[in-house]
Structure formats: C-alpha cells, structure tokens
Design a protein around this motif. Structure first.
Motif, PDB file in Angstrom:
ATOM      1  N   GLY A   1       0.790  -1.224   0.000  1.00  0.00           N
ATOM      2  CA  GLY A   1       0.000   0.000   0.000  1.00  0.00           C
ATOM      3  C   GLY A   1       0.820   1.272   0.000  1.00  0.00           C
ATOM      4  N   ASP A   2       2.139   1.162   0.268  1.00  0.00           N
ATOM      5  CA  ASP A   2       2.991   2.350   0.264  1.00  0.00           C
ATOM      6  C   ASP A   2       3.125   2.913  -1.142  1.00  0.00           C
ATOM      7  N   GLU A   3       3.115   4.242  -1.240  1.00  0.00           N
ATOM      8  CA  GLU A   3       3.411   4.915  -2.500  1.00  0.00           C
ATOM      9  C   GLU A   3       4.921   5.108  -2.605  1.00  0.00           C
ATOM     10  N   VAL A   4       5.467   4.816  -3.781  1.00  0.00           N
ATOM     11  CA  VAL A   4       6.913   4.964  -3.973  1.00  0.00           C
ATOM     12  C   VAL A   4       7.192   5.769  -5.230  1.00  0.00           C
ATOM     13  N   LEU A   5       8.428   6.291  -5.313  1.00  0.00           N
ATOM     14  CA  LEU A   5       8.872   7.069  -6.457  1.00  0.00           C
ATOM     15  C   LEU A   5      10.064   6.378  -7.106  1.00  0.00           C
ATOM     16  N   ALA A   6      10.334   6.720  -8.359  1.00  0.00           N
ATOM     17  CA  ALA A   6      11.476   6.136  -9.066  1.00  0.00           C
ATOM     18  C   ALA A   6      12.768   6.588  -8.407  1.00  0.00           C
TER      19      ALA A   6
ATOM     20  N   PRO B   1      12.948  12.750  -4.750  1.00  0.00           N
ATOM     21  CA  PRO B   1      13.680  14.009  -4.578  1.00  0.00           C
ATOM     22  C   PRO B   1      15.195  13.818  -4.670  1.00  0.00           C
ATOM     23  N   GLY B   2      15.835  14.654  -5.474  1.00  0.00           N
ATOM     24  CA  GLY B   2      17.289  14.615  -5.610  1.00  0.00           C
ATOM     25  C   GLY B   2      17.808  13.709  -6.699  1.00  0.00           C
ATOM     26  N   VAL B   3      17.013  12.732  -7.128  1.00  0.00           N
ATOM     27  CA  VAL B   3      17.474  11.801  -8.161  1.00  0.00           C
ATOM     28  C   VAL B   3      17.668  12.548  -9.482  1.00  0.00           C
ATOM     29  N   GLY B   4      18.826  12.392 -10.076  1.00  0.00           N
ATOM     30  CA  GLY B   4      19.136  13.056 -11.341  1.00  0.00           C
ATOM     31  C   GLY B   4      19.826  14.395 -11.196  1.00  0.00           C
ATOM     32  N   GLU B   5      19.941  14.876  -9.982  1.00  0.00           N
ATOM     33  CA  GLU B   5      20.592  16.175  -9.770  1.00  0.00           C
ATOM     34  C   GLU B   5      22.112  16.027  -9.880  1.00  0.00           C
ATOM     35  N   LYS B   6      22.719  16.937 -10.656  1.00  0.00           N
ATOM     36  CA  LYS B   6      24.158  16.882 -10.867  1.00  0.00           C
ATOM     37  C   LYS B   6      24.909  17.329  -9.616  1.00  0.00           C
ATOM     38  N   SER B   7      26.046  16.707  -9.382  1.00  0.00           N
ATOM     39  CA  SER B   7      26.903  17.119  -8.279  1.00  0.00           C
ATOM     40  C   SER B   7      28.356  16.853  -8.659  1.00  0.00           C
ATOM     41  N   ALA B   8      29.263  17.670  -8.135  1.00  0.00           N
ATOM     42  CA  ALA B   8      30.688  17.514  -8.418  1.00  0.00           C
ATOM     43  C   ALA B   8      31.281  16.457  -7.492  1.00  0.00           C
ATOM     44  N   TRP B   9      32.223  15.685  -7.996  1.00  0.00           N
ATOM     45  CA  TRP B   9      32.834  14.627  -7.209  1.00  0.00           C
ATOM     46  C   TRP B   9      34.271  14.948  -6.804  1.00  0.00           C
ATOM     47  N   GLU B  10      34.853  15.957  -7.453  1.00  0.00           N
ATOM     48  CA  GLU B  10      36.275  16.221  -7.246  1.00  0.00           C
ATOM     49  C   GLU B  10      36.648  16.507  -5.796  1.00  0.00           C
ATOM     50  N   ASP B  11      35.735  17.104  -5.040  1.00  0.00           N
ATOM     51  CA  ASP B  11      36.036  17.445  -3.639  1.00  0.00           C
ATOM     52  C   ASP B  11      35.706  16.327  -2.664  1.00  0.00           C
ATOM     53  N   LEU B  12      35.151  15.232  -3.149  1.00  0.00           N
ATOM     54  CA  LEU B  12      34.821  14.112  -2.269  1.00  0.00           C
ATOM     55  C   LEU B  12      36.078  13.309  -1.956  1.00  0.00           C
ATOM     56  N   ASP B  13      36.182  12.821  -0.734  1.00  0.00           N
ATOM     57  CA  ASP B  13      37.301  11.938  -0.422  1.00  0.00           C
ATOM     58  C   ASP B  13      36.893  10.490  -0.706  1.00  0.00           C
TER      59      ASP B  13
END
Length: 464
Positions: free
Chosen positions: A52-57, A109-121
């Motif tokens: 019965g839960d509603e879900v998103l992609a 929410p947030g899926v598909g949003e671009k983000s930079a990886w260079e500053d990630l450890d």
C-alpha cells in the motif's frame, strides 16, 4: 596497440551483427515491476516498504543486510502491491517486492541532480557507491563497494575496466562505450581517486573498433588512463584473463585480483558509478540486448530493473512461436528460462531467443568421453574437466576439490569443445555447491572433534 590474449578459450560465432548498430534506446514498461531481494552475491536485502505504500522512481525499497549485500531501489513510481514469492530468471521462486507501475516514473527528490565529485574523499565516494546499490553488472553481481575497498588500496596498481563483452550476441556494452565514452572516462577517474598509485586500463576486444576509438579520444588528456586491445576469443572478459592481459601473470588458485595489485569492474558498472556519484541516481536501469534468430526485431535497450522479460521481448518484436529456448544472458553462460514472466535484475545484460535448442540436440548424440583432451586445452582456468566430471559422477567431493573444481567459472568452453557432447558445464554447476557444502561439513566435523579432544585433555588436567 599491443593485442593481448590468454591460455585456452574457444572461438564461437560472434553473432553480434543483428544489434551492433542498434543504439541503446530507453524502454519504459507499462506493467507491474518485480524486484527480487537477492540480486547480488551476499545476503538478500531487507524490505523497507509495506503493501500500500506509495513509492517514487529511485526510492529505496529494500536495504542491504550487512556489508556484503546491496540496496534495491524502485525504478518506477507507483504503489507497493505486496511482498511475495515470485519466479525469477534463475529458475526458482524468490521473495520479491511487487510495485504497481503508475506509468509516470516520477523521480524521488534529488534523483538526477548533478553534483561535483572532485572534492569528495575516498570514504565519501565509496559511501555513494554503496548507497546506490551498485553490483558487478558483468554477471557475477558482487557488491561493488566491497570490491573497491581492498585491505591496502595503496597497493593497487591497476584498475581494469572490462569492456571485452566476449559473449556471443551481446552488444549493449559496446553501444554504451560508443555512445557515452565520456561517462566511462569520468567513472574511471572517480574510481582512480580511491587508488592513488593505480593506473586505469580499459580493456576492449578488437572487434569493437568504434568503441576503442571513442574511448581513446575521450581519454586523450588523461595521463592515468590507457587502452588495451584484446584478442577476440571467449572468455576474454573473464576477470582472471583480464588480470593476465594487464600484468602478464596468472592468479593462483583461489587468489583474488588484488593479490596482483588489480581491481576489475565491468564497463556498465563504471557507468553506474558515474550515475551514482555525479547524478545522484541509484542503480535502477541497465543496458539489455535482445537478440537471437527467434527474436522478432533484435535491439538494444536501456531497460528499467524489475521489467518483465515478456514485456521487453514484446518491445523487440516478440519471439517466434516456434522458438525452442529463451536464455537470460548469452548462449555460453546464460540461464534458460522456463517462464517469461520473470523480472530483469541488476545482472541481466541480454535475452537470447533461439529457434533451436543446442542442449537438446547434443543430448540426442551424446557419447561417452573419448579422452581427446580438448576440454583441458580449452579451459581458461587450466583445469582438467574430464577428471572433474569423473569425480562429480562418483560424488567424490574430496577429489573434485583437489582437482581445483571450485575454481571453475562456468564459462562453458569445455562443453562447447567436447566432441562427445557431454554436459560438462552443467555437471560442474550442480557439483560446485554440493562440494562446498561437503567441505564445510568436513571442516566443522574436524573442528568439533578437535574441540572435544581438547576438552578431554583439559578435563584430565583438572582432575589431577
């Protein structure tokens, strides 16, 4: 460019012509989507949704149960119909989350949003890969975050991208490399940040010149990434064969690639890493080739995980009613489907539709072993299939293990080359889990006996 190969192997007909010029095209299913909880090596995921839960992609629907496990996400928006036993491609029933597809594919929410990886450890990159539920997409399904976290990452010398795609008929990885080489290169750069002393090597069979050229152009400015041409031979894409191609050394029995300073991942896995880290998109779709002489219109798709095999086959012109077999995967290592209403999973790279059944034909003319040795010459692992088959027939698991039968990769080379048409690969697939269980039982019995003996000795000492 040097061309590399390996010992053994075979040369089956490639059969890539029907789809090699077919671009990957998106496919959005209309029917319910089914998500098995065990789409990976390790413990099955645990549902975090209820009926019965509603879900998103892109929404988490099942959480990894421990380190060697993987998250599972819905690839559509809709309502959870239930958590129930359903048939899967492996031929058995499994616990699955069933989602009623609303046809909207509304992203979480947030899926598909671009983000930079260079500053990630390195720790943050690994966390994103783990959270995205990525597993090896070349067939094994080993959780990628585990593979990318060896004990001593500074000792890794090579990160190898497996672009061999040596299985006959399959072209979805070829199309991925040709259409999105920049994604592969960026994914390589992300992974190389985890291994400061490693070089990136993209290994591709030479029957994919367009892919080689596209990747070479995309990596022109990358000093840590190079191309490696591979001889067209099956199973050139085997992990151990790729390690040999790059290092010149063979892995010992039971030895992992990290033992020779290597980590290997499939091209599609690297693209999934890019999507997770740069686009905040978990693993919800993958490339799938529909091919074979019984397929109405062979094609390449970007298909949503959970899609019914039947629905994707219909999108490829359907299957000839006289077809004898549909295989999940390719003809060498794939699994024949007993029903078509089973879901695509993370490791589903192809559907091969066949008018004839080679197994059925082989059974009709099968003879006893003629001791020709062709199976041993073809085995890329350097095993002795003839002796292994004899041990398996006698259920002599001790001998089977001493013959290194557990190193068998089920590539099918022995069966392909056997003039007696013996079902060697099937025999080894059936024997391997039995031998592992026997070995565990023997070791447990020995440990129990040793503990009992130690307790007896300790008891005598206390009485004194």
């Amino acid at each position: 460019m040097r061309i590399h190969s390996f010992r053994g192997g075979v040369h089956p007909k490639e059969n890539k012509e029907p789809t090699r010029e077919k671009a990957l095209r998106p496919f959005l299913p209309k029917g319910d989507l089914v998500f098995p909880l065990g789409q990976h090596i390790g413990k099955p995921a645990v549902p975090v949704v209820n009926r019965g839960d509603e879900v998103l992609a892109g929404q988490l629907i099942a959480k990894a149960d421990g380190f060697v496990s993987a998250n599972i996400f819905s690839s559509c928006s809709g309502k959870v119909k239930g958590i129930e036993r359903r048939p899967i491609g492996a031929g058995n029933m499994a616990d699955c989350i069933v989602i009623e597809n609303d046809g909207m594919f509304t992203p979480a929410p947030g899926v598909g949003e671009k983000s930079a990886w260079e500053d990630l450890d390195a720790k943050e990159i690994l966390a994103k890969i783990q959270d995205a539920g990525i597993v090896g997409m070349g067939g094994a399904g080993f959780p990628t975050h585990v593979k990318l976290a060896p004990k001593n990452p500074e000792e890794i010398r090579y990160f190898i991208a497996n672009g061999a795609e040596c299985e006959p008929g399959i072209t979805c990885d070829d199309r991925l490399m040709r259409e999105h080489p920049e994604v592969i290169i960026e994914g390589m750069k992300i992974v190389l940040k985890l291994f400061p002393n490693a070089s990136g090597v993209i290994a591709v069979e030479t029957n994919k010149p367009e892919a080689l050229a596209a990747l070479e152009a995309a990596a022109a400015q990358e000093s840590r990434i190079s191309m490696l041409g591979l001889k067209v031979k099956y199973p050139q894409g085997g992990e151990r064969n790729l390690v040999h191609a790059v290092t010149g050394s063979y892995l010992g029995s039971g030895e992992l690639p990290s033992g020779l300073g290597c980590v290997v991942d499939n091209i599609a896995t690297i693209a999934a890493i890019y999507n997770a880290v740069c686009l905040n998109t978990p693993l919800i779709e993958r490339g799938v080739t529909v091919t074979g002489d019984a397929a109405g219109a062979p094609d390449n798709f970007n298909a949503r995980l959970g899609t019914s095999v039947q629905e994707l086959l219909d999108a490829a012109g359907g299957v000839d009613p006289a077809a004898k077999k549909v295989i999940m995967g390719g003809p060498m290592m794939g699994t024949a489907l007993s029903v078509l209403d089973v879901p695509l999973v993370k490791t589903s790279n192809a559907l091969t539709c066949m008018m004839n059944d080679p197994v059925e034909e082989a059974q009709a003319i099968q003879t006893n072993c003629i001791h020709c040795g062709r199976c041993s010459r073809a085995c890329p692992m350097g095993l002795i299939p003839q002796a292994m088959a004899d041990a398996a027939k006698r259920k002599d698991f001790d001998r089977y293990i001493r013959l290194h039968g557990l190193d068998c990769i089920s590539c099918g080379c022995c069966t392909y080359t056997c003039p007696a048409k013996r079902p060697l690969t099937l025999t080894f697939k059936e024997t391997k889990p039995l031998a592992i269980a026997w070995d565990k039982a023997v070791k447990a019995e020995k440990e129990a006996a040793a503990a009992k003996e130690q307790a007896a000795v300790t008891g005598k000492g206390e009485k004194k």
